[in-house]
Design a protein around this motif. Structure first.
Motif, PDB file in Angstrom:
ATOM      1  N   GLN A 130      41.040  50.568  47.647  1.00 16.59           N
ATOM      2  CA  GLN A 130      42.230  50.016  47.005  1.00 16.59           C
ATOM      3  C   GLN A 130      42.843  51.019  46.038  1.00 16.59           C
ATOM      4  N   PRO A 171      42.817  44.207  48.220  1.00 17.40           N
ATOM      5  CA  PRO A 171      43.797  43.255  48.749  1.00 17.40           C
ATOM      6  C   PRO A 171      44.912  43.863  49.589  1.00 17.40           C
ATOM      7  N   ASP A 172      45.164  45.159  49.454  1.00 16.81           N
ATOM      8  CA  ASP A 172      46.371  45.722  50.051  1.00 16.81           C
ATOM      9  C   ASP A 172      46.144  46.727  51.176  1.00 16.81           C
ATOM     10  N   VAL A 173      44.903  47.131  51.415  1.00 15.41           N
ATOM     11  CA  VAL A 173      44.664  48.209  52.381  1.00 15.41           C
ATOM     12  C   VAL A 173      44.121  47.644  53.697  1.00 15.41           C
ATOM     13  N   ARG A 206      37.695  41.563  50.752  1.00 16.01           N
ATOM     14  CA  ARG A 206      39.160  41.562  50.636  1.00 16.01           C
ATOM     15  C   ARG A 206      39.598  41.393  49.179  1.00 16.01           C
ATOM     16  N   ASN A 249      44.343  53.841  48.052  1.00 14.06           N
ATOM     17  CA  ASN A 249      45.225  53.400  49.136  1.00 14.06           C
ATOM     18  C   ASN A 249      44.846  54.018  50.475  1.00 14.06           C
ATOM     19  N   THR A 286      50.866  55.751  58.381  1.00 18.73           N
ATOM     20  CA  THR A 286      50.657  54.310  58.529  1.00 18.73           C
ATOM     21  C   THR A 286      49.459  54.053  59.441  1.00 18.73           C
ATOM     22  N   LYS A 335      50.280  49.284  57.968  1.00 15.79           N
ATOM     23  CA  LYS A 335      50.320  49.441  56.518  1.00 15.79           C
ATOM     24  C   LYS A 335      50.418  50.916  56.149  1.00 15.79           C
ATOM     25  N   ASP A 357      42.125  43.513  59.450  1.00 18.08           N
ATOM     26  CA  ASP A 357      43.308  43.922  60.204  1.00 18.08           C
ATOM     27  C   ASP A 357      42.953  44.366  61.617  1.00 18.08           C
TER      28      ASP A 357
END
Length: 350
Positions: A98, A129-131, A125, A101, A63, A67, A161
């Motif tokens: 992305q 969108p997720d990393v 972004r 990951n 993590t 995330k 982040d």
């Protein structure tokens, strides 16, 4: 930005974008920018002939910034600016982040502060969108008019982040137009950390962080550090290409290696988390860095040429790192990342 007069703004914007292109050209065209002296070659690991685990079940996940990520790999800061090719590089890197990951950091966002046209190259972004994404400003700019407003702008355009504040005194001294007032920066870093909503990561750019630097950061409320040691890309040599003297060549190998920085960070492992970067060129380097205390491994130069071509080429290079890392983890008989981190028993005796 209120601290920069509008009359020289266009010249400054062009200067920043041109400098970023000069940097990329130097990395791609001067093989001696890559120093290959990070110290990992002197570390041998304890091979297990009976690893007692199934390669298919090796868990490389970890993590970062809250995330889950696929393995401890960070697409490290490279570029961004007003020209189309710089935007394309960041898009390819973000799409690969992305797809694989893994987290990504952008290059210095001073470009978008002085030139609105550069903003789009950092608006990534939508591609990732997720990393975890990390914004980036030079810490020294806090002594040249930057403050919480500029930091928030850098963070907001990425929906970041975290925020890198990069520390590059050597590069700034060699750079013809460098900003060299690093006085009382720790105080300003502390004030900024209290006013923004994401963590600050203090990052060197290739000369390593000393224990004194880590202690100043901790006193300023910082608990995330990117050691960025000597041995990979030499920013001193890169800036020498843009200078009219040989100072950058003389100092091209200045600083602490990545391995030295990792060893010196050991007393602070309970107080902070460390990213290992600087000359990490394969999955075996990554394994060694994690064993020595790195929670994450930053990689930039090996991804630059692929990023100029396509997202697919970046993905392929990251997947190669992943395969190398998982293979090394398997051959050490280590089933998950937590059992790898700071497990110095995995280092073979001299």
């Amino acid at each position: 930005m209120s601290h920069i007069n509008s009359s020289p703004l266009a010249n400054l914007a062009k200067q920043v974008t041109d400098r970023k292109q000069d940097h990329i050209d130097a990395v791609l065209n001067d093989p001696l920018v890559e120093r290959n002296t990070q110290g990992f070659e002197n570390i041998r690991l304890m091979h297990r002939a009976l690893p007692e685990c199934d390669f298919a079940n090796i868990d490389t996940t970890t993590t970062f910034l809250g995330k889950s990520i696929r393995f401890p790999f960070l697409i490290a800061s490279m570029t961004g600016g007003a020209s189309q090719n710089l935007g394309d590089i960041n898009r390819h890197l973000a799409e690969a982040a992305q797809a694989c990951n893994v987290p990504m950091a952008v290059g210095s966002q001073r470009a978008m502060i002085v030139d609105e046209a550069a903003k789009q190259s950092f608006a990534i972004r939508k591609f990732a969108p997720d990393v975890p994404l990390i914004a980036n400003l030079g810490a020294v700019q806090l002594n040249y008019g930057f403050g919480v407003d500029e930091a928030r702008r850098a963070i907001d355009v990425l929906q970041a982040d975290a925020l890198y504040l990069h520390l590059n005194p050597l590069q700034e001294v060699i750079q013809p137009e460098g900003d060299t007032n690093f006085a009382r920066l720790a105080e300003k870093i502390h004030l900024l950390a209290e006013q923004i909503d994401v963590p600050i990561i203090l990052k060197e750019v290739g000369s390593g962080l000393s224990p004194q630097d880590i202690e100043l950061g901790l006193a300023a409320g910082i608990t995330l550090f990117d050691l960025a040691g000597r041995g990979g890309t030499s920013w001193s040599r890169i800036e020498a290409h843009r200078s009219d003297n040989d100072l950058g060549i003389l100092f091209q190998d200045w600083g602490l290696t990545t391995v030295e920085s990792l060893r010196l960070s050991e007393p602070y492992q309970e107080k902070a988390q460390f990213i290992a970067s600087g000359g990490i060129r394969n999955g075996i380097d990554m394994i060694k860095a994690v064993i020595m205390g790195g929670r994450l491994c930053g990689v930039a130069a090996p991804l630059l040429a692929p990023a100029q071509e396509s997202t697919e080429q970046v993905v392929a290079r990251i997947e190669q790192f992943k395969q190398e890392f998982q293979t090394a983890q398997f051959l050490l008989g280590i089933k998950d990342i937590d059992a790898l981190h700071l497990n110095t028993a995995l280092i073979a005796p001299l």
